[in-house]
Design an enzyme around this catalytic site. Structure first.
Site, PDB file in Angstrom:
ATOM      1  N   HIS A   1     -29.121  -0.259-126.984  1.00  0.00           N
ATOM      2  CA  HIS A   1     -29.642  -1.627-127.116  1.00  0.00           C
ATOM      3  C   HIS A   1     -28.674  -2.495-127.923  1.00  0.00           C
ATOM      4  O   HIS A   1     -29.053  -3.129-128.909  1.00  0.00           O
ATOM      5  CB  HIS A   1     -31.031  -1.626-127.756  1.00  0.00           C
ATOM      6  CG  HIS A   1     -31.875  -2.782-127.302  1.00  0.00           C
ATOM      7  ND1 HIS A   1     -33.184  -2.656-126.936  1.00  0.00           N
ATOM      8  CD2 HIS A   1     -31.578  -4.099-127.123  1.00  0.00           C
ATOM      9  CE1 HIS A   1     -33.672  -3.830-126.584  1.00  0.00           C
ATOM     10  NE2 HIS A   1     -32.696  -4.729-126.680  1.00  0.00           N
TER      11      HIS A   1
ATOM     12  N   ARG B   1     -35.234  -4.154-120.200  1.00  0.00           N
ATOM     13  CA  ARG B   1     -36.175  -3.397-121.032  1.00  0.00           C
ATOM     14  C   ARG B   1     -36.371  -2.037-120.364  1.00  0.00           C
ATOM     15  O   ARG B   1     -36.488  -1.950-119.132  1.00  0.00           O
ATOM     16  CB  ARG B   1     -37.536  -4.108-121.144  1.00  0.00           C
ATOM     17  CG  ARG B   1     -37.569  -5.268-122.109  1.00  0.00           C
ATOM     18  CD  ARG B   1     -37.413  -4.841-123.581  1.00  0.00           C
ATOM     19  NE  ARG B   1     -37.463  -5.982-124.492  1.00  0.00           N
ATOM     20  CZ  ARG B   1     -36.402  -6.654-124.926  1.00  0.00           C
ATOM     21  NH1 ARG B   1     -35.188  -6.299-124.548  1.00  0.00           N
ATOM     22  NH2 ARG B   1     -36.555  -7.661-125.771  1.00  0.00           N
TER      23      ARG B   1
ATOM     24  N   GLU C   1     -37.034   4.339-126.176  1.00  0.00           N
ATOM     25  CA  GLU C   1     -35.966   4.064-127.136  1.00  0.00           C
ATOM     26  C   GLU C   1     -36.474   3.887-128.565  1.00  0.00           C
ATOM     27  O   GLU C   1     -35.710   4.076-129.513  1.00  0.00           O
ATOM     28  CB  GLU C   1     -35.160   2.828-126.712  1.00  0.00           C
ATOM     29  CG  GLU C   1     -35.896   1.499-126.852  1.00  0.00           C
ATOM     30  CD  GLU C   1     -35.021   0.303-126.516  1.00  0.00           C
ATOM     31  OE1 GLU C   1     -34.400   0.306-125.439  1.00  0.00           O
ATOM     32  OE2 GLU C   1     -34.956  -0.638-127.335  1.00  0.00           O
TER      33      GLU C   1
ATOM     34  N   ASP D   1     -28.666   0.132-121.259  1.00  0.00           N
ATOM     35  CA  ASP D   1     -28.609  -0.315-122.652  1.00  0.00           C
ATOM     36  C   ASP D   1     -29.988  -0.213-123.278  1.00  0.00           C
ATOM     37  O   ASP D   1     -30.157  -0.430-124.477  1.00  0.00           O
ATOM     38  CB  ASP D   1     -28.109  -1.769-122.731  1.00  0.00           C
ATOM     39  CG  ASP D   1     -27.906  -2.227-124.167  1.00  0.00           C
ATOM     40  OD1 ASP D   1     -27.177  -1.522-124.901  1.00  0.00           O
ATOM     41  OD2 ASP D   1     -28.475  -3.256-124.567  1.00  0.00           O
TER      42      ASP D   1
HETATM   43  P1  NAD Z   1     -35.232 -15.631-118.853  1.00  0.00           P
HETATM   44  O1  NAD Z   1     -36.643 -15.887-119.199  1.00  0.00           O
HETATM   45  O2  NAD Z   1     -34.233 -16.726-118.989  1.00  0.00           O
HETATM   46  O3  NAD Z   1     -35.140 -15.085-117.356  1.00  0.00           O
HETATM   47  C1  NAD Z   1     -35.996 -14.118-116.843  1.00  0.00           C
HETATM   48  C2  NAD Z   1     -36.090 -14.327-115.335  1.00  0.00           C
HETATM   49  O4  NAD Z   1     -36.885 -13.264-114.803  1.00  0.00           O
HETATM   50  C3  NAD Z   1     -36.769 -15.655-114.959  1.00  0.00           C
HETATM   51  O5  NAD Z   1     -35.958 -16.332-114.037  1.00  0.00           O
HETATM   52  C4  NAD Z   1     -38.094 -15.210-114.340  1.00  0.00           C
HETATM   53  O6  NAD Z   1     -38.533 -16.060-113.277  1.00  0.00           O
HETATM   54  C5  NAD Z   1     -37.720 -13.821-113.816  1.00  0.00           C
HETATM   55  N1  NAD Z   1     -38.877 -12.979-113.579  1.00  0.00           N
HETATM   56  C6  NAD Z   1     -40.020 -12.863-114.292  1.00  0.00           C
HETATM   57  N2  NAD Z   1     -40.845 -11.975-113.725  1.00  0.00           N
HETATM   58  C7  NAD Z   1     -40.215 -11.525-112.617  1.00  0.00           C
HETATM   59  C8  NAD Z   1     -40.557 -10.589-111.615  1.00  0.00           C
HETATM   60  N3  NAD Z   1     -41.746  -9.962-111.612  1.00  0.00           N
HETATM   61  N4  NAD Z   1     -39.670 -10.363-110.628  1.00  0.00           N
HETATM   62  C9  NAD Z   1     -38.472 -11.016-110.613  1.00  0.00           C
HETATM   63  N5  NAD Z   1     -38.093 -11.890-111.534  1.00  0.00           N
HETATM   64  C10 NAD Z   1     -38.945 -12.153-112.525  1.00  0.00           C
HETATM   65  O7  NAD Z   1     -34.807 -14.362-119.730  1.00  0.00           O
HETATM   66  P2  NAD Z   1     -33.334 -13.927-120.152  1.00  0.00           P
HETATM   67  O8  NAD Z   1     -32.941 -14.593-121.408  1.00  0.00           O
HETATM   68  O9  NAD Z   1     -32.422 -14.032-118.974  1.00  0.00           O
HETATM   69  O10 NAD Z   1     -33.596 -12.393-120.519  1.00  0.00           O
HETATM   70  C11 NAD Z   1     -34.011 -11.451-119.545  1.00  0.00           C
HETATM   71  C12 NAD Z   1     -34.461 -10.183-120.241  1.00  0.00           C
HETATM   72  O11 NAD Z   1     -33.330  -9.548-120.835  1.00  0.00           O
HETATM   73  C13 NAD Z   1     -35.414 -10.405-121.441  1.00  0.00           C
HETATM   74  O12 NAD Z   1     -36.761 -10.499-121.014  1.00  0.00           O
HETATM   75  C14 NAD Z   1     -35.182  -9.174-122.275  1.00  0.00           C
HETATM   76  O13 NAD Z   1     -36.115  -8.184-121.896  1.00  0.00           O
HETATM   77  C15 NAD Z   1     -33.778  -8.735-121.890  1.00  0.00           C
HETATM   78  N6  NAD Z   1     -32.834  -8.838-123.007  1.00  0.00           N
HETATM   79  C16 NAD Z   1     -32.136  -7.725-123.378  1.00  0.00           C
HETATM   80  C17 NAD Z   1     -31.227  -7.796-124.422  1.00  0.00           C
HETATM   81  C18 NAD Z   1     -30.409  -6.598-124.851  1.00  0.00           C
HETATM   82  O14 NAD Z   1     -29.806  -6.625-125.925  1.00  0.00           O
HETATM   83  N7  NAD Z   1     -30.323  -5.542-124.057  1.00  0.00           N
HETATM   84  C19 NAD Z   1     -31.030  -9.011-125.099  1.00  0.00           C
HETATM   85  C20 NAD Z   1     -31.748 -10.125-124.673  1.00  0.00           C
HETATM   86  C21 NAD Z   1     -32.652 -10.048-123.626  1.00  0.00           C
END
Ligand code: NAD
Length: 336
Positions: A296, A235, A264, A259
């Site tokens: 994105h 994000r 954005e 991305d």
């Molecule tokens: P997920 O919930 O499976 O994993 C997130 C991880 O981050 C977890 O292991 C959690 O413990 C960790 N976390 C939370 N707070 C933290 C902190 N302060 N410090 C360190 N680690 C921390 O989520 P995911 O499915 O792997 O997705 C991750 C992120 O990717 C989403 O939150 C979203 O913002 C982003 N995303 C982007 C796109 C895109 O198209 N660019 C698509 C999907 C998701």
């Protein structure tokens, strides 16, 4: 359910309509505008709204939705930082999301950014079309043996670990909770400081929360190796863009792959090619030869869109039939 689908693009309509016809019977009305305070009235009389990453689902919008009879917000994405969960709960509006659709899509796009920046594919593409076959300035490095720092090792982060281990990289991870799968793949958990100090490539995969807002600021950049590659497919607001620009100017940041971008919502997902770009920070980013930005699109694979459509409609069916929805997001999950 009667559902107002906001921020509809042709591909959203295609995949949602297909999935609805195949296995659900919701009444979907596709609307092009984004959901915000000015457009919330369009949802009057709808049981649910279906929204994406840049729709504004703040307290004001939720109050308008509740007044119009809406009782569910279905996010067709994983992140929920754009929803005021406490306000939703107070107003009795259920919020559901698609927690997993294709972590591979985002992880593979992360790898694409790393490879593009390293091997300068973005520049080579233009050179060859211009009849310039010189290699000067295109020098890359072997990924094998390099250290990759993965911040956040949930579903996406662990796939990035798998891919980068496949390239023969050493992988250092930071997360609030260690993921045994990452450890099985040979990754090592370290403090965030150690990750910053040792990684040649830092890639972000945790959610945007108050704790991760501007996680990469001037102090973090200063701790990193000179010439570090920074990748953000998570994000935008996790990165302080002004600090990164200073890092790029000084050479402390050697490569930047984005991305997502903090501002954005004013740019992405729209064709603005006939309009003057007003965002000077974004314009500055575009001047660097060692910056690659995608709008994105990391999630944007056929597989992911099919999965998003099916899960979104199933979530709505769960809510409609009064059953428990496993993909419900509660205020306790935290929101910004
Ligand atoms: P997920 O919930 O499976 O994993 C997130 C991880 O981050 C977890 O292991 C959690 O413990 C960790 N976390 C939370 N707070 C933290 C902190 N302060 N410090 C360190 N680690 C921390 O989520 P995911 O499915 O792997 O997705 C991750 C992120 O990717 C989403 O939150 C979203 O913002 C982003 N995303 C982007 C796109 C895109 O198209 N660019 C698509 C999907 C998701």
């Amino acid at each position: 359910m009667k559902v107002a689908v906001f921020s509809t693009k042709p591909y959203d309509e295609q995949f949602l309509a297909q999935a609805n016809q195949a296995s659900h019977q919701h009444e979907l009305v596709f609307l092009e505008p984004r959901l915000n305070a000015a457009t919330a009235a369009l949802a009057k009389g709808f049981d649910a709204v279906c929204v994406f990453v840049n729709d504004q689902v703040d307290a004001n919008v939720l109050e308008q939705l509740a007044a119009g009879g809406t009782r569910a917000v279905a996010l067709r994405c994983a992140g929920f930082n754009n929803v005021d969960l406490k306000a939703a709960e107070r107003l009795g509006i259920a919020v559901v999301r698609v927690p997993a659709y294709s972590p591979y899509a985002v992880a593979e796009h992360t790898a694409a950014l790393i490879l593009t920046l390293n091997r300068q594919i973005h520049r080579a593409y233009h050179r060859i079309r211009d009849g310039n076959f010189a290699l000067d300035g295109l020098l890359g490095f072997d990924l094998r043996g390099r250290t990759v720092g993965v911040v956040g090792t949930g579903q996406i982060g662990v796939e990035v670990v798998r891919i980068m281990r496949g390239f023969g990289c050493r992988v250092l991870c930071y997360d609030l909770h260690a993921n045994p799968e990452a450890q099985t793949l040979g990754a090592e958990y370290v403090s965030l400081d150690e990750l910053f100090r040792k990684a040649d490539i830092v890639t972000l995969h945790c959610p945007l929360t108050p704790d991760t807002h501007h996680l990469i600021d001037a102090a973090a950049v200063a701790k990193m190796k000179k010439g570090v590659m920074l990748i953000n497919t998570s994000r935008g607001a996790m990165v302080d863009t002004a600090a990164i620009i200073e890092g790029l100017k000084s050479g402390q940041v050697g490569y930047l792959g984005l991305d997502v971008y903090e501002e954005e919502s004013d740019l992405f997902f729209e064709d603005l090619s006939n309009i003057v770009l007003k965002d000077d920070v974004f314009a500055r980013l575009l001047t660097f030869p060692n910056v690659v930005i995608t709008g994105h699109q990391a999630f944007f694979t056929r597989n992911a869109l099919e999965s998003i459509a099916h899960t979104t409609l199933s979530n709505l069916t769960d809510l409609e039939t009064g059953g428990e929805c496993a993909n419900r997001v509660l205020a306790a999950n935290g929101s910004t």
